[in-house]
Scaffold this active site. Structure first.
Site, PDB file in Angstrom:
ATOM      1  N   ARG A   1       0.856  -1.183   0.000  1.00 47.27           N
ATOM      2  CA  ARG A   1       0.000   0.000   0.000  1.00 47.27           C
ATOM      3  C   ARG A   1       0.895   1.238   0.000  1.00 47.27           C
ATOM      4  NH1 ARG A   1      -2.749  -3.530  -1.168  1.00 47.27           N
ATOM      5  NH2 ARG A   1      -4.759  -4.197  -0.324  1.00 47.27           N
TER       6      ARG A   1
ATOM      7  N   ASP B   1      -7.587 -11.093   2.263  1.00 48.03           N
ATOM      8  CA  ASP B   1      -7.526 -11.469   3.678  1.00 48.03           C
ATOM      9  C   ASP B   1      -8.261 -12.785   3.917  1.00 48.03           C
ATOM     10  OD1 ASP B   1      -6.410  -8.896   3.863  1.00 48.03           O
ATOM     11  OD2 ASP B   1      -8.353  -8.009   4.387  1.00 48.03           O
TER      12      ASP B   1
END
Length: 298
Positions: free
Chosen positions: A164, A256
């Site tokens: 990120r 995730d």
């Protein structure tokens, strides 16, 4: 009893709901993986989460939510602080995020590592590139020392690079710390699109080769709707095609959830193909529903 400990940041989540309204919840990459692990793991597996929170109402409500989900949670409490917040915006199932996390208590989670639950050989410690990104820079190296010592004591370390760039000072800093984090991990769970963009990998095999050269025994390369590639010591490479999803409602937490699906079977010594198929199945269910945390079935 086997233990799975996830370390990172859980935040207040505002997710789109019907009629232009937003639904409040709690989520964050490493917490999402712990939440799905609790749904998927054998009852004999203890799922734990470590982070730092404040002493306000939002922090107390988060603590209650995590514990009610059956996840062990005894966070570091920072007086006068609070937790981070993010809002999801959706366009044709693809999400974008707005964050308010610069003052999040979780940035100081490395100050409370001595309070982490004790792990034994065979247990799993999981963290991500976002965990590394949010830490105060001076605490990143001590955090990796903690992880490295756990690994030396027989704890299996799993790491999702979860790149990120907005969370880092620049791309060079991000790639440096992601590489240093990968060097202390046994299981790597990267996403090919991110790795291609920031490390220049031209194919998933390149991602596998690069991370295995850093010492990872198992590398699982997620690839959006494309084949997942997994390579592990003593095994031939395995390619698994994910199920086709005709309509993506919300792709939040897809990776995730995959991590939880894979790790929940991998830690039980399931065949690699089976572990990847479970990860793909879970991820496919999650993206058909709104929000980071959804109910799943296998």
């Amino acid at each position: 009893m086997t233990r799975f400990l996830s370390i990172g940041e859980c935040m207040v989540e505002f997710a789109p709901d019907e009629g232009g309204l937003y639904r409040r919840g709690f989520a964050g990459d490493t917490f999402n993986t712990a939440w799905y692990m609790r749904q998927l793991c054998h009852p004999g597996t203890e799922v734990l989460y470590h982070s730092a929170i404040g002493d306000d109402a939002a922090s107390a409500e988060m603590t209650g939510f995590v514990r009610e989900a059956g996840i062990g949670f005894d966070p570091l409490v920072i007086p006068g602080a609070s937790v981070g917040l993010y809002m999801i915006s959706l366009l044709e199932g693809e999400r974008s995020f707005s964050y308010w996390r610069s003052a999040s208590a979780a940035r100081r989670l490395a100050e409370g590592l001595e309070a982490c639950p004790a792990l034994s050989p065979g247990d799993i410690l999981f963290f991500s590139g976002i965990t590394m990104a949010i830490l105060h820079p001076e605490t990143r190296a001590p955090f990796l020392d903690f992880v490295s010592k756990a690994r030396a004591n027989g704890i299996t370390v799993a790491f999702d690079p979860n790149l990120r760039p907005r969370l880092w000072a620049d791309g060079a800093e991000m790639c440096d710390w992601i590489t240093r984090s990968a060097e202390v991990a046994d299981v790597l769970l990267p996403s090919f699109d991110d790795e291609a963009t920031h490390f220049g990998d031209t194919a998933p095999q390149g991602t596998v080769t690069r991370y295995r050269a850093l010492g990872a025994a198992t590398v699982v390369v997620k690839n959006g709707g494309g084949d997942v590639l997994v390579q592990s010591d003593g095994h031939a490479p395995v390619h698994v095609s994910p199920p086709k999803v005709m309509q993506v409602v919300d792709s939040t937490a897809a990776g995730d959830a995959f991590n939880a699906g894979f790790l929940s079977r991998w830690m039980r010594k399931a065949p690699l193909r089976e572990a990847v198929e479970v990860g793909c199945n879970v991820s496919a269910q999650v993206i058909r529903q709104r929000g980071a945390l959804t109910r799943i079935s296998l």
